[in-house]
Design a protein around this motif. Sequence first.
Motif, PDB file in Angstrom:
ATOM      1  N   TYR A 222       0.866  -1.177   0.000  1.00 35.01           N
ATOM      2  CA  TYR A 222       0.000   0.000   0.000  1.00 35.01           C
ATOM      3  C   TYR A 222       0.906   1.232   0.000  1.00 35.01           C
ATOM      4  O   TYR A 222       1.938   1.258   0.686  1.00 35.01           O
ATOM      5  CB  TYR A 222      -0.929   0.037   1.233  1.00 35.01           C
ATOM      6  N   GLY A 223       0.522   2.268  -0.747  1.00 31.32           N
ATOM      7  CA  GLY A 223       1.265   3.529  -0.717  1.00 31.32           C
ATOM      8  C   GLY A 223       0.324   4.713  -0.741  1.00 31.32           C
ATOM      9  O   GLY A 223      -0.742   4.673  -1.368  1.00 31.32           O
ATOM     10  N   GLY A 224       0.733   5.783  -0.056  1.00 33.28           N
ATOM     11  CA  GLY A 224      -0.078   6.997   0.005  1.00 33.28           C
ATOM     12  C   GLY A 224      -0.181   7.458   1.440  1.00 33.28           C
ATOM     13  O   GLY A 224      -0.964   6.907   2.213  1.00 33.28           O
ATOM     14  N   SER A 225       0.672   8.447   1.803  1.00 32.29           N
ATOM     15  CA  SER A 225       0.653   9.041   3.143  1.00 32.29           C
ATOM     16  C   SER A 225       0.832   8.016   4.266  1.00 32.29           C
ATOM     17  O   SER A 225       0.232   8.138   5.333  1.00 32.29           O
ATOM     18  CB  SER A 225      -0.637   9.842   3.364  1.00 32.29           C
ATOM     19  N   VAL A 226       1.653   7.009   4.001  1.00 31.80           N
ATOM     20  CA  VAL A 226       1.967   6.065   5.083  1.00 31.80           C
ATOM     21  C   VAL A 226       2.955   6.737   6.032  1.00 31.80           C
ATOM     22  O   VAL A 226       3.939   7.336   5.596  1.00 31.80           O
ATOM     23  CB  VAL A 226       2.600   4.770   4.526  1.00 31.80           C
ATOM     24  N   LEU A 244       4.849   1.367   0.220  1.00 28.86           N
ATOM     25  CA  LEU A 244       5.697   2.264  -0.561  1.00 28.86           C
ATOM     26  C   LEU A 244       5.540   3.626   0.102  1.00 28.86           C
ATOM     27  O   LEU A 244       4.427   4.141   0.229  1.00 28.86           O
ATOM     28  CB  LEU A 244       5.245   2.276  -2.029  1.00 28.86           C
ATOM     29  N   VAL A 245       6.661   4.176   0.535  1.00 30.06           N
ATOM     30  CA  VAL A 245       6.618   5.336   1.435  1.00 30.06           C
ATOM     31  C   VAL A 245       7.339   6.512   0.810  1.00 30.06           C
ATOM     32  O   VAL A 245       8.529   6.403   0.481  1.00 30.06           O
ATOM     33  CB  VAL A 245       7.293   4.987   2.784  1.00 30.06           C
ATOM     34  N   GLY A 246       6.658   7.616   0.648  1.00 27.91           N
ATOM     35  CA  GLY A 246       7.279   8.815   0.096  1.00 27.91           C
ATOM     36  C   GLY A 246       7.876   9.676   1.198  1.00 27.91           C
ATOM     37  O   GLY A 246       8.955   9.391   1.728  1.00 27.91           O
TER      38      GLY A 246
HETATM   39  C1  PEP Z   1       4.547   7.902  -3.206  1.00 35.71           C
HETATM   40  O1  PEP Z   1       4.617   8.924  -3.884  1.00 35.71           O
HETATM   41  O2  PEP Z   1       4.849   6.797  -3.685  1.00 35.71           O
HETATM   42  C2  PEP Z   1       4.080   8.042  -1.834  1.00 35.71           C
HETATM   43  C3  PEP Z   1       3.627   6.983  -1.261  1.00 35.71           C
HETATM   44  O3  PEP Z   1       4.177   9.289  -1.288  1.00 35.71           O
HETATM   45  P1  PEP Z   1       3.701   9.736   0.197  1.00 35.71           P
HETATM   46  O4  PEP Z   1       4.069   8.632   1.141  1.00 35.71           O
HETATM   47  O5  PEP Z   1       4.464  10.988   0.457  1.00 35.71           O
HETATM   48  O6  PEP Z   1       2.240   9.948   0.124  1.00 35.71           O
END
Ligand code: PEP
Length: 264
Positions: A222-226, A244-246
């Motif tokens: 899962y990715g998105g504001s983790v 997936l961590v940004g």
């Molecule tokens: C991303 O861009 O892959 C991502 C998950 O970003 P964020 O964690 O900053 O939302």
Amino acid sequence: MKTSKLNADPNPNSRRLFVAGNWKMHHNAAETKAVLDELRTQVDEIQHLDLAVCVPYTSLAAAVAVLDGTRIAVGAQNVHWMVSGAFTGEVSTDMLKELGVRYVILGHSERRELFGETDMHINLRLHAALNAGLLPIVCVGETAKQRDTKLTRAVVSSQIGGCLAGLDAEQIERVTLAYEPVWAIGTGVTPSPEDAQGVHADIRQQLHRLFGDVAERVRIQYGGSVNSKTVAAMLEQRDIDGALVGNASLKVPTFRELLDKISP
Ligand code: PEP
């Protein structure tokens, strides 16, 4: 708990939790070296996770050098499908492999939205990456408008079908998928863990239809504001096999705090 899922898995190692940082266009080579020098000293005891950092092209060599011999793998953020040629601004699989890169993110929503990449491009990149022995992380996810019009599952299913076209069961096992709702990236807003799980379960069912039982061995991040507050509940879901961590991966304290929240 994750443990029961892993116990039920015929190959307990095949869906080891996998956390990858996506640094996007952050950290030049010197900054990369400094951050990873610090991070590498902090992950030895985190044995239950596979770890990677996907850094800008210009930081790849520095990242590989600093992380040599550690548990953290290095990834790139895209790769072209041709071996070489007149493709200004692109890099090839050979160029990444020469540096010691192991993973590559493909189809990130920023590539799709800002640079016009389509499922067809992502599919070409994916085949090239797999043929070269790189480990791809393929991103899918709906926009806010698509979510609001109840199109999430149709959009994600169509992206999966397009991106994975022509793969066989042996190849899909080497792919990590990342469900990243576009509206959750960089916004601080996330779906509920149950809603995210629903999409992940749909993705896995589609993988079953496309590839058979190997679907149980494919990791879906899962990715998105983790961040450290959201990660545990997400990763406890049956079909969420990592993140997936940004933003939260850019600095060691926030990344470390997040990793600490993931129980074995
Ligand atoms: C991303 O861009 O892959 C991502 C998950 O970003 P964020 O964690 O900053 O939302």
